[in-house]
Design a protein around this motif. Structure first.
Motif, short mmCIF file in Angstrom:
data_model
loop_
_atom_site.label_atom_id
_atom_site.label_comp_id
_atom_site.label_asym_id
_atom_site.label_seq_id
_atom_site.Cartn_x
_atom_site.Cartn_y
_atom_site.Cartn_z
N LYS A 107 0.84 -1.20 0.00
CA LYS A 107 0.00 0.00 0.00
C LYS A 107 0.87 1.25 0.00
O LYS A 107 0.53 2.24 -0.65
CB LYS A 107 -0.93 -0.01 1.22
CG LYS A 107 -2.00 -1.06 1.13
CD LYS A 107 -2.82 -1.15 2.40
CE LYS A 107 -3.83 -2.28 2.23
NZ LYS A 107 -4.16 -2.94 3.47
N ARG A 111 0.84 4.54 -2.28
CA ARG A 111 0.79 5.84 -1.59
C ARG A 111 1.89 6.76 -2.10
O ARG A 111 1.65 7.93 -2.40
CB ARG A 111 0.93 5.62 -0.09
CG ARG A 111 1.01 6.88 0.71
CD ARG A 111 1.19 6.55 2.19
NE ARG A 111 1.69 7.69 2.91
CZ ARG A 111 2.29 7.63 4.07
NH1 ARG A 111 2.49 6.47 4.67
NH2 ARG A 111 2.70 8.71 4.67
N LEU A 154 -1.56 -5.99 -0.29
CA LEU A 154 -2.57 -5.44 -1.20
C LEU A 154 -3.81 -6.32 -1.36
O LEU A 154 -4.70 -5.99 -2.15
CB LEU A 154 -1.94 -5.17 -2.57
CG LEU A 154 -0.85 -4.11 -2.58
CD1 LEU A 154 -0.18 -4.03 -3.94
CD2 LEU A 154 -1.42 -2.76 -2.19
N SER A 157 -7.07 -4.46 -1.01
CA SER A 157 -7.11 -3.16 -1.70
C SER A 157 -8.02 -3.22 -2.92
O SER A 157 -8.31 -4.29 -3.45
CB SER A 157 -5.70 -2.76 -2.15
OG SER A 157 -4.87 -2.58 -1.04
#
Length: 186
Positions: A107, A111, A154, A157
């Motif tokens: 993540k 980001r 992930l 996600s």
């Protein structure tokens, strides 16, 4: 640069295969960037390992993978963007349209790209493959590798595009067509 394509997925789901096919279709308008490259380079230098073997898809790197993951997690705990930044330093952003990042794993990788380039520049793509398909490609579950954040961060996600890569289409062309059409990259 028009877009950065962040490709993620489990080991042996075909991230490199699809990234290479996509690069071929986008011709001289794209490059592939691998976050794993600066990780492997620094790890190889630190332990005086064969850098070419570490960068290959062969079995050599597997004997070092678990320790390399732990070390890279330690580096990321101090600077989560360290390896993303190192990988992107070589990208000639002013002379290409697309950057294909073939190995997004965390993540914080996503980001970093959002914070650095903005949401409008980023497309996130998740490749999936059934366990049987991955096993046929040489994957074997490895504790400490397949059950840690580098493989699992992930999993919960959401992505701009999710593609199954289990097809009988060995060339990957149908998947590439779907990707190009869905992201309007034609």
């Amino acid at each position: 640069m028009r877009k950065i394509l962040l490709i993620s997925g489990k080991r042996k789901c075909g991230k490199d295969f699809i990234s290479e096919r996509l690069l071929n279709r986008l011709a001289n308008r794209a490059i592939i960037v691998r976050i794993s490259e600066p990780i492997k380079r620094e790890w190889a230098e630190k332990l005086e390992l064969d850098i070419d073997a570490m960068l290959s898809d062969g079995p050599y790197k597997e004997q070092y993978r678990r320790d390399m993951i732990l070390w890279s997690d330690e580096v990321r705990s101090k600077d989560y963007g360290f390896f993303c930044r190192a990988a992107m330093k070589k990208a000639p952003l002013e002379s290409i349209d697309y950057v294909i990042v073939s190995d997004i794993r965390r993540k914080n990788d996503i980001r970093w790209f959002y914070e650095t380039y903005g949401h409008q520049m980023i497309h996130t793509i998740r490749l999936t493959s059934q366990v049987a398909t991955r096993e046929a490609r040489g994957w074997q579950f490895t504790a400490g590798v397949d059950d840690v954040p580098s493989e699992c961060d992930l999993d919960d996600s959401s992505f701009d595009l999710e593609l199954e890569n289990d097809s009988e289409d060995k060339s990957g062309e149908k998947l590439i067509e779907r990707l190009l059409t869905s992201l309007k990259l034609n």
